[in-house]
Design a protein around this motif. Structure first.
Motif, short mmCIF file in Angstrom:
data_model
loop_
_atom_site.label_atom_id
_atom_site.label_comp_id
_atom_site.label_asym_id
_atom_site.label_seq_id
_atom_site.Cartn_x
_atom_site.Cartn_y
_atom_site.Cartn_z
N LEU A 18 0.87 -1.18 0.00
CA LEU A 18 0.00 0.00 0.00
C LEU A 18 0.91 1.22 0.00
N CYS A 19 0.59 2.19 -0.83
CA CYS A 19 1.45 3.36 -0.97
C CYS A 19 1.65 4.07 0.35
N ARG A 20 2.90 4.45 0.61
CA ARG A 20 3.23 5.10 1.89
C ARG A 20 2.79 6.56 1.92
N HIS A 21 2.54 7.11 0.74
CA HIS A 21 2.15 8.53 0.72
C HIS A 21 0.67 8.71 0.95
N GLY A 22 -0.02 7.63 1.22
CA GLY A 22 -1.41 7.75 1.61
C GLY A 22 -2.41 7.90 0.48
N CYS A 23 -2.01 7.49 -0.72
CA CYS A 23 -2.96 7.65 -1.82
C CYS A 23 -3.92 6.47 -1.89
N GLY A 24 -3.65 5.43 -1.11
CA GLY A 24 -4.56 4.30 -1.08
C GLY A 24 -4.30 3.29 -2.18
N ASP A 70 7.78 2.57 -9.95
CA ASP A 70 7.00 3.11 -11.05
C ASP A 70 5.87 4.01 -10.55
N HIS A 71 5.54 3.84 -9.27
CA HIS A 71 4.48 4.68 -8.71
C HIS A 71 5.10 6.00 -8.26
N TRP A 72 4.46 7.08 -8.65
CA TRP A 72 5.06 8.38 -8.30
C TRP A 72 4.05 9.32 -7.67
N HIS A 73 4.55 10.22 -6.87
CA HIS A 73 3.75 11.30 -6.32
C HIS A 73 4.40 12.60 -6.72
N CYS A 74 3.62 13.53 -7.22
CA CYS A 74 4.17 14.81 -7.65
C CYS A 74 4.60 15.60 -6.43
#
Ligand SMILES: [Zn+2]
Ligand SMILES: [Zn+2]
Ligand SMILES: [Zn+2]
Ligand SMILES: [Zn+2]
Ligand SMILES: [Zn+2]
Ligand SMILES: [Zn+2]
Ligand SMILES: [Zn+2]
Ligand SMILES: [Zn+2]
Length: 751
Positions: free
Chosen positions: A432-438, A448-452
């Motif tokens: 599960l994404c650590r940045h909280g995007c769910g 490959d998963h990114w957060h701006c």
């Protein structure tokens, strides 16, 4: 009578101002004065040769007084056109005037005119000589007559040029495309008064790419035989024909290059179900929606992530493009929802949708990736109220909770009985994404998963689609407007600019009916007038009102015509001669009896007759003569005339003299006669012309108007026939012209 004016002037040594475009020239102020006096001479000669038209001065629709001397002096032909001849080479060119602001004795020519006359471009004649020193004042040069210190001598003469109906242009560059035509037409309209055969037009592209002016050869003009045509206030048909086959092929090839074969064609879409299709990178598939429930929001969705949705309405020209849209979705997530009270949708007749796959090369022009396969898409447009969707969600929730639970790792809803099995797998493989995007993704693909870092956006890169760079490019890259150099912080800012305030935004002008750039709103009038800056200036052009022939600005025409209409409707019924057989409108209200001067004539006497005794006697005598002898005219249908009674179909019996005397007595009482228009009618025989007009007017009053309503009262029909009778050629023509007259000036029964 043609305007005769010419003048010998020196070519201005200064560089033509930027505003002097097309075939325009500047003349000195004194040229205007001499042109005006030449126009006055021409007009007075014309007036002398022309008889004053016969019209009824008391009638409200009297034509404007053209022989007004003030107006006459101000009337220069529009547009003013000139032939400019170089006195050195004898070359000639045709020109229109921009203004009268040149220095005395000089003429300023646009670069186009300089080129046509083989004069140096954009620089003064003296400095272009380079090494040769400026001629000293008083220096007696041999060529002084034609090439003096003030520049080349030119003969400028006013010439009437026929209005053009057709022009054939041949593009001299490859890559010409159809959508060029409006730009070309707009450029011609803005910058040119005339077009002359064999000249070359250089038209700048809208995007101001230097050195990329499009060149066209003016190959042919109509009316045939004309050396030049005037293109102001004409319906010029412009035909663009490639120069030869070679060039046509090149044009076609270039166009084909831009079109990838494997894309759906789009088209009209309805609310009845989704549309399937394919789309290739860098390509656009266009749809339009024409009918929808205007009380509900419109939801536009494409589940395929790589497909971007761009939406606009018909209030903009063309379909939405990457940089021109009102609503857009680039991140492949939610559908676009347009609420029904959005201003842009309220006035729209059509919703236009462009689907595109973001071109990866736009991000990295060096990427040599092979062209990916065309992307499939499923476009659906739905209209649901908020309530509908709530219910749907509730139902889905209810179904979910019945026999399933949410996984604590991936937050997906999993059937209760298989939860153990799932979590065994899930904790090992899913993150599960650590940045909280769910979002949940496979262990190992987390990079490959990114957060701006600049906004809340996130996404997933795939081998085909670099979504991070796409996001950065769309949301966080400054862009410049290619048309006006406006700089925007992001694509949406640029799209907002291009669809609202950009001077180069295309509009359909309500006055010239061309698709043209709206131009810059320098005076900030657009918000107040509701007219684009182009329309403000375009509507400033004048035309003659088809009703009163006065010169009216196009933008004022609507109000002007409304005034005509108000004036028209407020008119009283025209007064017609009281003689039932007569159709003359009474212009003489002096005599109380209510007859036109022709019908009154035989009753008139110069005798002193204060009690109207004599008048009554003459009327009685006239009636009796008619009834007992008859007028003998073959056209007479007067029921109070022996001849008329016989001529009528079916004919009426002859009235014996005894009865006639009694009958007439009651018609010629002094009170009855002097009661005028409101009293009983009178019945006198009339001439053949009037008799025919009567018949036509009656016919007209029985028919309805062209829109099938009301029609006009006999009084209006009578007046119409009278007004047009003299210029009409025969009866049918009279009826047609009278109907036209009624449409313009008459008041209908139901108005
Ligand atoms: Zn899970
Ligand atoms: Zn995340
Ligand atoms: Zn961002
Ligand atoms: Zn712009
Ligand atoms: Zn216009
Ligand atoms: Zn008018
Ligand atoms: Zn009369
Ligand atoms: Zn008669």
């Amino acid at each position: 009578m043609a305007l005769v004016w010419s003048s010998a002037l020196h070519l201005s040594p200064s560089t033509p101002p930027q505003t002097l475009t097309g075939d325009k020239l500047l003349l000195p102020q004194t040229a205007l004065e001499s042109l005006l006096s030449a126009a006055a001479t021409a007009a007075s000669q014309a007036a002398a040769n022309q008889q004053t038209p016969a019209y009824d001065p008391a009638s409200w629709d009297a034509p404007p007084r053209r022989n007004d001397s003030h107006q006459q002096q101000q009337q220069l032909p529009h547009p003013l056109t000139f032939r400019v001849t170089s006195l050195v080479t004898g070359r000639a060119a045709y020109a229109g005037i921009r203004e009268f602001s040149a220095d005395e004795g000089q003429v300023v020519l646009s670069n186009f005119l300089r080129e046509s006359l083989a004069l140096p471009i954009g620089t003064s004649t003296s400095s272009s000589n380079g090494s040769s020193p400026k001629p000293q004042e008083g220096d007696q040069d041999e060529d002084d007559v034609v090439e003096g210190p003030n520049g080349t001598r030119l003969k400028v003469e006013a010439v009437a040029i026929p209005k053009g109906t057709f022009a054939r242009l041949r593009p001299l560059d490859a890559g010409y495309e159809e959508d060029w035509k409006p730009i070309l037409e707009n450029h011609l309209q803005k910058n040119f008064t005339t077009l002359a055969v064999n000249n070359i037009l250089a038209i700048p592209r809208l995007s101001h790419q230097p050195g990329k002016d499009f060149k066209f050869l003016i190959d042919q003009v109509k009316p045939e035989g004309a050396e030049a045509i005037c293109i102001v206030d004409t319906d010029l048909e412009v035909d663009i024909e490639p120069l030869n086959e070679e060039q046509a092929k090149e044009s076609l090839r270039q166009r084909e290059l831009r079109r990838h074969a494997e894309s759906s064609s789009g088209g009209q879409i309805n609310l009845d179900g989704p549309k399937e299709g394919t789309i290739s990178d860098g390509n656009i598939v266009r749809f339009n929606l024409r009918s929808w429930d205007r009380s509900k929001p419109i939801s536009i969705s494409v589940p395929e992530e790589p497909v971007d949705i761009l939406v606009s309405t018909d209030t903009m020209q063309g379909y939405p493009k990457l940089e021109e849209w009102t609503w857009a979705r680039f991140d492949g997530s939610n559908p676009i929802v347009i609420p029904p009270d959005d201003l842009s949708i309220k006035t729209a007749k059509e919703v236009r949708i462009s689907l595109q796959v973001y071109e990866q090369t736009l991000i990295d022009s060096n990427s040599k990736k092979p062209m990916p396969h065309p992307t499939k898409f499923l476009l659906s447009i739905t209209q649901k109220t908020d309530q509908d969707s709530d219910e749907d969600e509730e139902m889905a929730d209810a179904a979910a909770t019945a026999d399933s639970e949410t996984c604590s790792n991936c937050k997906r809803s999993i059937p209760k009985r298989s939860m153990m099995l799932h979590q065994n797998f899930c904790f090992r493989n899913n993150i599960l994404c650590r940045h909280g995007c769910g979002q949940v993704f496979k262990r190992g693909t987390e990079l490959d998963h990114w957060h701006c870092t600049e906004c809340k956006a996130f996404g997933l890169n795939t081998p085909e689609h670099d979504t991070y760079n796409k996001h950065m490019d769309i949301a966080h890259t400054a862009r410049r407007c290619a048309s006006c150099d406006y700089s925007a912080g992001s694509l949406s800012e640029l799209a907002a600019h291009k669809t609202t305030t950009c001077a180069h935004k295309l509009i359909l002008c309500r006055f010239c009916h061309l698709v043209v750039p709206q131009e810059e709103d320098t005076n900030f009038t657009a918000a107040i007038t509701g007219l684009s800056p182009h329309e403000t200036s375009c509507g400033g052009r004048t035309t003659n009102c088809h009703i009163c022939e006065r010169i009216v600005q196009l933008k004022n025409m609507e109000v002007h015509l409304k005034n005509h209409d108000l004036q028209r409707k407020s008119q009283l019924l025209p007064k017609i001669c009281r003689n039932v057989n007569c159709t003359r409108t009474r212009t003489n209200d002096n005599q109380q009896i209510g007859l036109c001067s022709v019908c009154f004539g035989p009753l008139y006497s110069s005798q002193y007759d204060p009690t109207n005794q004599a008048l009554a006697r003459r009327a009685e005598l006239r009636y009796l003569t008619q009834l007992l002898k008859g007028c003998g005219k073959p056209w007479c249908l007067n029921e109070m005339c022996k001849t008329g009674r016989v001529n009528r179909k079916p004919s009426l019996p002859v009235i014996p003299s005894k009865e006639a005397t009694v009958l007439v007595k009651s018609l010629v009482t002094k009170e009855g006669l002097l009661g005028g228009y409101t009293s009983h009618p009178l019945h006198f025989c009339v001439d053949e012309t009037i008799s025919k007009r009567k018949h036509l007017a009656e016919m007209l009053s029985l028919t309805e108007d062209s829109r099938g309503s009301g029609g006009w009262a006999i009084e209006w029909c009578t007046k119409a026939v009278e007004s047009v009778a003299l210029e009409a050629t025969d009866e049918l023509d009279t009826v047609n012209k009278a109907r036209e007259w009624l449409e313009k000036f008459g008041v209908k029964r139901d108005e």
